[in-house]
Design an enzyme around this catalytic site. Sequence first.
Site, PDB file in Angstrom:
ATOM      1  N   HIS A   1     -84.412-114.064   2.761  1.00  0.00           N
ATOM      2  CA  HIS A   1     -83.785-112.751   2.831  1.00  0.00           C
ATOM      3  C   HIS A   1     -82.664-112.584   1.803  1.00  0.00           C
ATOM      4  O   HIS A   1     -82.442-111.491   1.295  1.00  0.00           O
ATOM      5  CB  HIS A   1     -83.234-112.496   4.242  1.00  0.00           C
ATOM      6  CG  HIS A   1     -82.321-113.567   4.734  1.00  0.00           C
ATOM      7  ND1 HIS A   1     -82.782-114.813   5.145  1.00  0.00           N
ATOM      8  CD2 HIS A   1     -80.975-113.606   4.878  1.00  0.00           C
ATOM      9  CE1 HIS A   1     -81.765-115.553   5.529  1.00  0.00           C
ATOM     10  NE2 HIS A   1     -80.656-114.862   5.381  1.00  0.00           N
TER      11      HIS A   1
ATOM     12  N   HIS B   1     -85.067-132.001 -20.608  1.00  0.00           N
ATOM     13  CA  HIS B   1     -84.673-133.371 -20.292  1.00  0.00           C
ATOM     14  C   HIS B   1     -85.291-133.889 -18.994  1.00  0.00           C
ATOM     15  O   HIS B   1     -85.543-135.089 -18.867  1.00  0.00           O
ATOM     16  CB  HIS B   1     -83.147-133.469 -20.174  1.00  0.00           C
ATOM     17  CG  HIS B   1     -82.435-133.334 -21.475  1.00  0.00           C
ATOM     18  ND1 HIS B   1     -81.711-134.358 -22.049  1.00  0.00           N
ATOM     19  CD2 HIS B   1     -82.335-132.292 -22.330  1.00  0.00           C
ATOM     20  CE1 HIS B   1     -81.203-133.951 -23.204  1.00  0.00           C
ATOM     21  NE2 HIS B   1     -81.560-132.694 -23.387  1.00  0.00           N
TER      22      HIS B   1
ATOM     23  N   ARG C   1     -88.433-139.991 -25.153  1.00  0.00           N
ATOM     24  CA  ARG C   1     -87.356-140.601 -24.352  1.00  0.00           C
ATOM     25  C   ARG C   1     -87.151-139.837 -23.046  1.00  0.00           C
ATOM     26  O   ARG C   1     -86.876-140.446 -22.000  1.00  0.00           O
ATOM     27  CB  ARG C   1     -86.052-140.657 -25.149  1.00  0.00           C
ATOM     28  CG  ARG C   1     -85.517-139.309 -25.596  1.00  0.00           C
ATOM     29  CD  ARG C   1     -84.437-139.467 -26.670  1.00  0.00           C
ATOM     30  NE  ARG C   1     -84.036-138.191 -27.224  1.00  0.00           N
ATOM     31  CZ  ARG C   1     -82.921-137.550 -26.886  1.00  0.00           C
ATOM     32  NH1 ARG C   1     -82.102-138.077 -26.006  1.00  0.00           N
ATOM     33  NH2 ARG C   1     -82.618-136.388 -27.439  1.00  0.00           N
TER      34      ARG C   1
END
Length: 205
Positions: free
Chosen positions: A70, A159, A193
């Site tokens: 809501h 990331h 990475r």
Amino acid sequence: MADLTDRPLITENDVRGVRIGAALRINEKALVTPLAADLARERHITLERVAAAAPYGRGHSRRIAIGADHGGFEMKEALKPVLAELGCEFQYLGTNSTAPVDYPEFAHAVALAVARKTCDLGIMIDGAGIGSCMAANKVPGVRAAMCYDESSARNSREHNGANVLTLGGKTISNEKMREIVQVWLSTNLTEERHRRRVAQIDALL
């Protein structure tokens, strides 16, 4: 026999309207909330999954599951045209008004749609965005992030590989929501990475 094959989400209220011991036909891809499933068992209601006449949506490559409680309902309404402008289809999983509801039920439905790959990504809006983020992250395979500006939106995708975005309908403006969603949907997890670290997150129990 009750027929709700046009519904993408089956809630407790849907099941409550079915007589005890009856069969309820639902779409083969419909999500059933935990409360709805429990109530169906208690009332001896059989959930029969059937194929829909046509799939949800029109077949775009990116499909977004969206939900709100809501506190996020009004912002959710403003989100729909934003997604349309960005060329995304969406599957709306409730709620349908500003009447009070429990956000975990809807956050869970959005997260399940992503985890089960019926949708590519998810966006859930409640009052602050925090509780829905916690609820969504209970679902294996989901990496939900609550974002409050473009920087956090970009970081969560680039990331952390976030696949569910949670927003606070009472804490940010519709214009800020638009900016966040545009950045979030246009950013991807690309660097090795970051992929390695996200894989470590996914491996955690």
